[in-house]
Design a protein around this motif. Structure first.
Motif, PDB file in Angstrom:
ATOM      1  N   ALA B 119     -33.410 -46.396 -17.522  1.00 42.02           N
ATOM      2  CA  ALA B 119     -31.950 -46.305 -17.677  1.00 42.02           C
ATOM      3  C   ALA B 119     -31.282 -45.913 -16.360  1.00 42.02           C
ATOM      4  O   ALA B 119     -30.099 -46.181 -16.150  1.00 42.02           O
ATOM      5  N   LEU B 120     -32.047 -45.267 -15.474  1.00 45.81           N
ATOM      6  CA  LEU B 120     -31.467 -44.818 -14.203  1.00 45.81           C
ATOM      7  C   LEU B 120     -31.626 -45.839 -13.068  1.00 45.81           C
ATOM      8  O   LEU B 120     -30.969 -45.730 -12.039  1.00 45.81           O
ATOM      9  N   TYR B 121     -32.514 -46.830 -13.275  1.00 48.67           N
ATOM     10  CA  TYR B 121     -32.768 -47.788 -12.180  1.00 48.67           C
ATOM     11  C   TYR B 121     -31.471 -48.444 -11.741  1.00 48.67           C
ATOM     12  O   TYR B 121     -30.688 -48.902 -12.556  1.00 48.67           O
ATOM     13  N   GLY B 122     -31.278 -48.512 -10.449  1.00 51.10           N
ATOM     14  CA  GLY B 122     -30.097 -49.176  -9.915  1.00 51.10           C
ATOM     15  C   GLY B 122     -28.893 -48.266  -9.798  1.00 51.10           C
ATOM     16  O   GLY B 122     -27.945 -48.569  -9.079  1.00 51.10           O
ATOM     17  N   LYS B 123     -28.928 -47.125 -10.484  1.00 55.01           N
ATOM     18  CA  LYS B 123     -27.839 -46.158 -10.333  1.00 55.01           C
ATOM     19  C   LYS B 123     -27.721 -45.751  -8.867  1.00 55.01           C
ATOM     20  O   LYS B 123     -28.734 -45.545  -8.191  1.00 55.01           O
ATOM     21  N   ASN B 124     -26.490 -45.676  -8.378  1.00 53.68           N
ATOM     22  CA  ASN B 124     -26.267 -45.402  -6.963  1.00 53.68           C
ATOM     23  C   ASN B 124     -25.830 -43.975  -6.718  1.00 53.68           C
ATOM     24  O   ASN B 124     -24.882 -43.497  -7.336  1.00 53.68           O
ATOM     25  N   ARG B 126     -24.665 -41.824  -3.505  1.00 52.70           N
ATOM     26  CA  ARG B 126     -24.337 -41.910  -2.070  1.00 52.70           C
ATOM     27  C   ARG B 126     -25.014 -43.111  -1.414  1.00 52.70           C
ATOM     28  O   ARG B 126     -25.600 -42.996  -0.327  1.00 52.70           O
ATOM     29  N   GLY B 127     -24.948 -44.248  -2.085  1.00 56.35           N
ATOM     30  CA  GLY B 127     -25.455 -45.479  -1.491  1.00 56.35           C
ATOM     31  C   GLY B 127     -26.949 -45.687  -1.655  1.00 56.35           C
ATOM     32  O   GLY B 127     -27.489 -46.709  -1.243  1.00 56.35           O
ATOM     33  N   ILE B 128     -27.620 -44.704  -2.260  1.00 58.09           N
ATOM     34  CA  ILE B 128     -29.060 -44.855  -2.458  1.00 58.09           C
ATOM     35  C   ILE B 128     -29.314 -45.129  -3.934  1.00 58.09           C
ATOM     36  O   ILE B 128     -28.902 -44.344  -4.791  1.00 58.09           O
ATOM     37  N   ARG B 129     -29.988 -46.237  -4.217  1.00 56.58           N
ATOM     38  CA  ARG B 129     -30.159 -46.561  -5.633  1.00 56.58           C
ATOM     39  C   ARG B 129     -31.490 -46.007  -6.152  1.00 56.58           C
ATOM     40  O   ARG B 129     -32.466 -45.879  -5.404  1.00 56.58           O
ATOM     41  N   VAL B 130     -31.498 -45.672  -7.409  1.00 55.15           N
ATOM     42  CA  VAL B 130     -32.710 -45.160  -8.045  1.00 55.15           C
ATOM     43  C   VAL B 130     -33.687 -46.308  -8.273  1.00 55.15           C
ATOM     44  O   VAL B 130     -33.310 -47.367  -8.774  1.00 55.15           O
ATOM     45  N   ARG B 131     -34.936 -46.107  -7.842  1.00 52.09           N
ATOM     46  CA  ARG B 131     -35.974 -47.127  -7.987  1.00 52.09           C
ATOM     47  C   ARG B 131     -37.058 -46.658  -8.945  1.00 52.09           C
ATOM     48  O   ARG B 131     -37.265 -45.462  -9.129  1.00 52.09           O
ATOM     49  N   PRO B 132     -37.826 -47.619  -9.483  1.00 49.82           N
ATOM     50  CA  PRO B 132     -38.949 -47.253 -10.363  1.00 49.82           C
ATOM     51  C   PRO B 132     -40.049 -46.544  -9.581  1.00 49.82           C
ATOM     52  O   PRO B 132     -40.278 -46.855  -8.397  1.00 49.82           O
ATOM     53  N   MET B 133     -40.743 -45.655 -10.238  1.00 48.83           N
ATOM     54  CA  MET B 133     -41.850 -44.914  -9.629  1.00 48.83           C
ATOM     55  C   MET B 133     -42.896 -45.834  -9.003  1.00 48.83           C
ATOM     56  O   MET B 133     -43.525 -45.483  -8.014  1.00 48.83           O
ATOM     57  N   GLU B 134     -43.080 -47.025  -9.619  1.00 49.83           N
ATOM     58  CA  GLU B 134     -44.110 -47.942  -9.129  1.00 49.83           C
ATOM     59  C   GLU B 134     -43.856 -48.361  -7.681  1.00 49.83           C
ATOM     60  O   GLU B 134     -44.770 -48.796  -6.988  1.00 49.83           O
ATOM     61  N   GLU B 135     -42.599 -48.253  -7.242  1.00 48.88           N
ATOM     62  CA  GLU B 135     -42.287 -48.677  -5.865  1.00 48.88           C
ATOM     63  C   GLU B 135     -42.441 -47.543  -4.853  1.00 48.88           C
ATOM     64  O   GLU B 135     -42.311 -47.753  -3.654  1.00 48.88           O
TER      65      GLU B 135
END
Lengths: 218, 218
Positions: B119-124, B126-135
């Motif tokens: 649900a948080l993936y892609g949330k920005n 300060r310009g930094i987006r949330v990524r999946p743990m796998e990355e």
């Protein structure tokens, strides 16, 4: 009887409490200082010395009773009592702390949340709504609040701390990046996150410098 | 030359740095150890002893050059270098830290934010987006990340720390309520908030107990 215990010993008590809680949850009933020493990575003599400040907590040859030790250290830490907290500053950090359920398990009950930003008024965090700063003093007086958590900018912290102490707050958990001057008898515990990050930076720096030393000098 | 400095001295350096930064901002050019002692509420001899670990920082009779002292302590703390951080755990606390601009002023640049919650993936933030743990592992390898901030539950912390050290992280700023076992050379700085709150509780408790003592025993 109140014996003067060094803040270094006090500083270690929560860690004992944490490890004993885990042992208890794992069903461990007794533990020797040697075994506790191994798990916690401190010397057994340090453990015995620390515990001797509080009467020793039982025979050492036979090992400590985990449940008893956990309960007694909890009492020393005041965790057998309920504390009422307010959070001043409902930004991200204030909200993070308000959302952290584990504090409640230890008897720290959040009862109020205050901010200067009208956009936040009425916002609900776990059933606690954000109130205007103007209501803070009365709220503390009327709700038996003993601890205030400051998650506000350092420029505001001194003023707010002074308001809080004037209405009888017992303790301040201070996240503002400033050392507060409070009257005697008001307890302050600082969490200076930047200081912590700088210590980390120092240790990285130092390790890199050591690596670069010509071998043979180690 | 790398001299072994005690962690107690290191622990005090960020506070010196903070006060000197404020003096500098106030336009103060020179300060004696006596004056610094008064402001910081430590003894002048403590200050001189601490500074002697690093060569003393200039003549003491004449006072210290504030700007020079600030810069030199900054260098010792590694603040003249840039560090790249990722935050693992994009909950309230992770977001609070990501939003805190002051770290960036000191050269700590947040470059990535990771979470297990889709649900948080892609949330920005300060310009930094949330990524999946796998990355996470690839991101650390490819982006010269040296510090990982762990704002995840303690049950996950050990596993994530182990993944991070296997891809060469230099340091972990650990907010998970557990002591991490990491390979030698990986720096760990713990921020155990519950421990801090328990120390506060202890000090409230102790003060109340002292107050209740019959007078004359003080």
């Amino acid at each position: 009887m109140v014996k003067e215990i060094s803040q270094a010993v006090i500083g270690r008590l929560p860690r004992y409490f944490r490890y004993l809680g885990e042992l208890k949850d794992d069903g461990v009933e007794r533990i020797s200082s040697q075994e506790l020493s191994r798990i916690m990575n401190v010397t057994a003599s340090q453990i015995r010395q620390d515990f001797n400040n509080f009467g020793g907590f039982g025979q050492q040859g036979y090992g400590y009773n985990v449940e008893y030790l956990y309960t007694e250290i909890g009492k020393i830490l005041g965790l057998d009592k309920t504390h009422h907290l307010i959070i001043v500053g409902a930004g991200n950090l204030g909200q993070a702390l308000a959302n952290y359920m584990n504090f409640e398990r230890r008897g720290f009950i959040f009862t109020g949340l205050f901010d200067v930003n009208p956009a936040l008024y009425g916002k609900n965090i776990r059933g606690i709504r954000v109130r205007p700063m103007e209501e803070m003093a009365d709220f503390v007086r009327q709700n038996n609040v003993d601890i205030a958590v400051l998650t506000i900018p350092k420029t505001e912290a001194e003023k707010v701390a002074s308001q809080l102490t004037s209405v009888g707050i017992k303790a301040i958990w201070n996240f503002a990046h400033v050392d507060l001057a409070v009257p005697e008898g008001v307890q302050v515990e600082n969490v200076h996150l930047s200081d912590s990050l700088m210590r980390l930076s120092y240790n990285i720096n130092r390790y890199e410098a050591e690596k670069e030393r010509p071998s043979g000098q180690a």
